[in-house]
Motif scaffolding. Sequence first.
Motif, PDB file in Angstrom:
ATOM      1  N   THR A   1       0.823  -1.202   0.000  1.00 49.56           N
ATOM      2  CA  THR A   1       0.000   0.000   0.000  1.00 49.56           C
ATOM      3  C   THR A   1       0.859   1.254   0.000  1.00 49.56           C
ATOM      4  OG1 THR A   1      -1.759  -1.150   1.205  1.00 49.56           O
ATOM      5  CG2 THR A   1      -1.821   1.252   1.215  1.00 49.56           C
ATOM      6  N   VAL A   2       0.599   2.132  -0.968  1.00 45.16           N
ATOM      7  CA  VAL A   2       1.374   3.368  -1.138  1.00 45.16           C
ATOM      8  C   VAL A   2       0.413   4.552  -1.192  1.00 45.16           C
ATOM      9  CG1 VAL A   2       3.006   4.625  -2.585  1.00 45.16           C
ATOM     10  CG2 VAL A   2       3.163   2.123  -2.426  1.00 45.16           C
ATOM     11  N   LEU A   3       0.668   5.544  -0.359  1.00 43.84           N
ATOM     12  CA  LEU A   3      -0.101   6.781  -0.359  1.00 43.84           C
ATOM     13  C   LEU A   3       0.570   7.793  -1.275  1.00 43.84           C
ATOM     14  CD1 LEU A   3      -2.321   8.633   1.051  1.00 43.84           C
ATOM     15  CD2 LEU A   3      -0.478   9.290   2.631  1.00 43.84           C
ATOM     16  N   VAL A   4      -0.210   8.432  -2.158  1.00 45.63           N
ATOM     17  CA  VAL A   4       0.303   9.475  -3.049  1.00 45.63           C
ATOM     18  C   VAL A   4      -0.487  10.753  -2.812  1.00 45.63           C
ATOM     19  CG1 VAL A   4       0.740  10.184  -5.428  1.00 45.63           C
ATOM     20  CG2 VAL A   4       0.938   7.764  -4.804  1.00 45.63           C
ATOM     21  N   THR A   5       0.161  11.779  -2.271  1.00 42.14           N
ATOM     22  CA  THR A   5      -0.521  13.062  -2.120  1.00 42.14           C
ATOM     23  C   THR A   5      -0.417  13.848  -3.427  1.00 42.14           C
ATOM     24  OG1 THR A   5       1.380  14.368  -1.325  1.00 42.14           O
ATOM     25  CG2 THR A   5       0.169  13.063   0.313  1.00 42.14           C
TER      26      THR A   5
ATOM     27  N   GLY B   1       4.427   2.561   1.786  1.00 43.61           N
ATOM     28  CA  GLY B   1       5.132   3.620   1.072  1.00 43.61           C
ATOM     29  C   GLY B   1       4.336   4.907   0.996  1.00 43.61           C
ATOM     30  N   VAL B   2       5.059   5.995   0.742  1.00 39.61           N
ATOM     31  CA  VAL B   2       4.453   7.323   0.618  1.00 39.61           C
ATOM     32  C   VAL B   2       5.162   8.092  -0.484  1.00 39.61           C
ATOM     33  CG1 VAL B   2       4.000   9.540   1.748  1.00 39.61           C
ATOM     34  CG2 VAL B   2       3.868   7.428   3.076  1.00 39.61           C
ATOM     35  N   VAL B   3       4.389   8.810  -1.282  1.00 33.22           N
ATOM     36  CA  VAL B   3       4.944   9.801  -2.202  1.00 33.22           C
ATOM     37  C   VAL B   3       4.329  11.142  -1.839  1.00 33.22           C
ATOM     38  CG1 VAL B   3       5.237  10.553  -4.581  1.00 33.22           C
ATOM     39  CG2 VAL B   3       5.161   8.094  -4.048  1.00 33.22           C
ATOM     40  N   ASN B   4       5.161  12.045  -1.349  1.00 27.50           N
ATOM     41  CA  ASN B   4       4.707  13.395  -1.023  1.00 27.50           C
ATOM     42  C   ASN B   4       4.817  14.260  -2.269  1.00 27.50           C
ATOM     43  OD1 ASN B   4       3.954  13.588   1.854  1.00 27.50           O
ATOM     44  ND2 ASN B   4       6.055  12.882   2.217  1.00 27.50           N
ATOM     45  N   CYS B   5       3.712  14.341  -3.008  1.00 29.31           N
ATOM     46  CA  CYS B   5       3.698  15.085  -4.271  1.00 29.31           C
ATOM     47  C   CYS B   5       2.805  16.322  -4.212  1.00 29.31           C
ATOM     48  CB  CYS B   5       3.246  14.157  -5.410  1.00 29.31           C
ATOM     49  SG  CYS B   5       3.412  14.864  -7.065  1.00 29.31           S
ATOM     50  N   GLY B   6       1.983  16.434  -3.183  1.00 30.22           N
ATOM     51  CA  GLY B   6       1.102  17.584  -3.074  1.00 30.22           C
ATOM     52  C   GLY B   6       1.893  18.865  -2.875  1.00 30.22           C
TER      53      GLY B   6
ATOM     54  N   THR C   1       4.676  12.787   6.593  1.00 32.71           N
ATOM     55  CA  THR C   1       5.764  11.911   7.021  1.00 32.71           C
ATOM     56  C   THR C   1       5.611  11.526   8.490  1.00 32.71           C
ATOM     57  OG1 THR C   1       7.278  12.895   5.404  1.00 32.71           O
ATOM     58  CG2 THR C   1       8.276  11.724   7.262  1.00 32.71           C
ATOM     59  N   LYS C   2       5.246  12.469   9.316  1.00 29.71           N
ATOM     60  CA  LYS C   2       5.074  12.217  10.749  1.00 29.71           C
ATOM     61  C   LYS C   2       4.090  11.085  11.006  1.00 29.71           C
ATOM     62  CE  LYS C   2       3.380  14.490  14.973  1.00 29.71           C
ATOM     63  NZ  LYS C   2       2.943  15.783  15.580  1.00 29.71           N
ATOM     64  N   TYR C   3       2.908  11.171  10.412  1.00 30.31           N
ATOM     65  CA  TYR C   3       1.866  10.189  10.721  1.00 30.31           C
ATOM     66  C   TYR C   3       2.006   8.913   9.899  1.00 30.31           C
ATOM     67  CZ  TYR C   3      -0.154  13.670  13.718  1.00 30.31           C
ATOM     68  OH  TYR C   3      -0.338  14.575  14.735  1.00 30.31           O
ATOM     69  N   ALA C   4       2.487   9.024   8.681  1.00 33.91           N
ATOM     70  CA  ALA C   4       2.697   7.813   7.878  1.00 33.91           C
ATOM     71  C   ALA C   4       3.812   6.963   8.464  1.00 33.91           C
ATOM     72  CB  ALA C   4       3.024   8.197   6.441  1.00 33.91           C
ATOM     73  N   SER C   5       4.894   7.597   8.911  1.00 33.19           N
ATOM     74  CA  SER C   5       6.013   6.822   9.442  1.00 33.19           C
ATOM     75  C   SER C   5       5.631   6.122  10.741  1.00 33.19           C
ATOM     76  CB  SER C   5       7.229   7.729   9.664  1.00 33.19           C
ATOM     77  OG  SER C   5       6.972   8.739  10.614  1.00 33.19           O
ATOM     78  N   ARG C   6       4.758   6.712  11.531  1.00 34.06           N
ATOM     79  CA  ARG C   6       4.289   6.037  12.741  1.00 34.06           C
ATOM     80  C   ARG C   6       3.592   4.722  12.384  1.00 34.06           C
ATOM     81  NH1 ARG C   6       1.561  10.767  16.563  1.00 34.06           N
ATOM     82  NH2 ARG C   6       3.490  11.931  17.011  1.00 34.06           N
ATOM     83  N   THR C   7       2.762   4.780  11.356  1.00 38.70           N
ATOM     84  CA  THR C   7       2.078   3.571  10.902  1.00 38.70           C
ATOM     85  C   THR C   7       3.064   2.549  10.362  1.00 38.70           C
ATOM     86  OG1 THR C   7       0.044   4.770  10.365  1.00 38.70           O
ATOM     87  CG2 THR C   7       0.409   2.695   9.212  1.00 38.70           C
TER      88      THR C   7
ATOM     89  N   GLY D   1       9.249  -2.205   7.307  1.00 40.28           N
ATOM     90  CA  GLY D   1      10.071  -1.284   6.545  1.00 40.28           C
ATOM     91  C   GLY D   1       9.204  -0.434   5.638  1.00 40.28           C
ATOM     92  N   GLY D   2       9.822   0.116   4.598  1.00 36.96           N
ATOM     93  CA  GLY D   2       9.059   0.916   3.659  1.00 36.96           C
ATOM     94  C   GLY D   2       9.899   1.965   2.972  1.00 36.96           C
ATOM     95  N   SER D   3       9.237   2.848   2.251  1.00 38.47           N
ATOM     96  CA  SER D   3       9.941   3.836   1.441  1.00 38.47           C
ATOM     97  C   SER D   3       9.091   5.084   1.298  1.00 38.47           C
ATOM     98  CB  SER D   3      10.243   3.247   0.053  1.00 38.47           C
ATOM     99  OG  SER D   3      10.965   4.153  -0.748  1.00 38.47           O
ATOM    100  N   ILE D   4       9.749   6.234   1.391  1.00 42.60           N
ATOM    101  CA  ILE D   4       9.104   7.536   1.212  1.00 42.60           C
ATOM    102  C   ILE D   4       9.874   8.306   0.147  1.00 42.60           C
ATOM    103  CG2 ILE D   4       8.516   9.741   2.295  1.00 42.60           C
ATOM    104  CD1 ILE D   4       8.412   8.240   4.988  1.00 42.60           C
ATOM    105  N   VAL D   5       9.156   8.869  -0.801  1.00 40.91           N
ATOM    106  CA  VAL D   5       9.778   9.720  -1.817  1.00 40.91           C
ATOM    107  C   VAL D   5       9.095  11.081  -1.782  1.00 40.91           C
ATOM    108  CG1 VAL D   5      10.301  10.066  -4.249  1.00 40.91           C
ATOM    109  CG2 VAL D   5      10.362   7.755  -3.289  1.00 40.91           C
ATOM    110  N   ASN D   6       9.883  12.123  -1.604  1.00 40.08           N
ATOM    111  CA  ASN D   6       9.383  13.491  -1.593  1.00 40.08           C
ATOM    112  C   ASN D   6       9.668  14.160  -2.935  1.00 40.08           C
ATOM    113  OD1 ASN D   6       8.619  13.247   1.127  1.00 40.08           O
ATOM    114  ND2 ASN D   6      10.682  13.784   1.809  1.00 40.08           N
ATOM    115  N   VAL D   7       8.651  14.753  -3.519  1.00 34.22           N
ATOM    116  CA  VAL D   7       8.825  15.462  -4.784  1.00 34.22           C
ATOM    117  C   VAL D   7       9.242  16.892  -4.460  1.00 34.22           C
ATOM    118  CG1 VAL D   7       7.774  16.214  -6.935  1.00 34.22           C
ATOM    119  CG2 VAL D   7       7.145  13.996  -5.949  1.00 34.22           C
ATOM    120  N   SER D   8      10.524  17.160  -4.638  1.00 35.89           N
ATOM    121  CA  SER D   8      11.086  18.482  -4.408  1.00 35.89           C
ATOM    122  C   SER D   8      11.144  19.217  -5.745  1.00 35.89           C
ATOM    123  CB  SER D   8      12.464  18.361  -3.755  1.00 35.89           C
ATOM    124  OG  SER D   8      12.996  19.630  -3.447  1.00 35.89           O
TER     125      SER D   8
END
Length: 243
Positions: free
Chosen positions: A9-13, A77-82, A114-120, A127-134
């Motif tokens: 499961t991957v969250l994409v903002t 996983g998380v993609v911070n794209c918003g 990141t704060k709340y997703a990483s807690r989960t 484990g898991g992976s986070i990608v931030n769109v800078s």
Amino acid sequence: MKIDFEGKTVLVTGAAGGIGGEIVRQLVAANASVVAAGRERAGLDAIVAETGCRAVEFDLTSEEEIAEAIADLDLWGVVNCGGFGGEIATPMETNIDVFDKVMAINARGTLLVTKYASRTMIRLGQGGSIVNVSSQASLVALANHISYGSSKAAVDNITRVSALELGQYNIRVNSVHPTVVMTEMSEFYWGRPEIGGPFLEQMPLGRWATQAEVAAPVVFLLSDAASMISGAHLPIDGGYTCR
């Protein structure tokens, strides 16, 4: 190289946007269970109908909404794209209210997710992976981008510190730094010959990025194919920042 997320499961903002939507498409094609996030459900209906992903709504400036929306998601996983582009202004002309809004959405919003997703992710222990769109605007100074560039520079530090802190849980955190994707929103500024022309002349590849060209490296960094990469900042800019 075939990437298969095996139903993780991957969250994409920012999933209602052009880049966010393409990230959702490529993740679904790679067998991820995608949760598309946006401020309003109406903006997410098209990508949900197209891909079959799930959807959640929250405002990136609201800690309460983010905490509530993420609490019930078993995320890998998380993609911070918003994000929010803000204004075209110099430091001498900037509207501080706009600056504050850009920082609240781009930097503070990325940190809150990141704060709340990483807690989960820590709770699940998988484990898991986070990608931030800078943005390339965090790597080099771009004229008239004081608010946006500053917010993305903050995202970069959030990326580095998060990679440092979350590594012990086998959670990787990386960022990508796209150049301009010529959307309708970008066209009003970068489409001007006096602005876009000199910029492209300095770019070795000499063209704008496509949404697919931004999404593909995001999927790679998110995947196990990048299992030893964390704390990295990957330019997707046709070589612009190597000059």
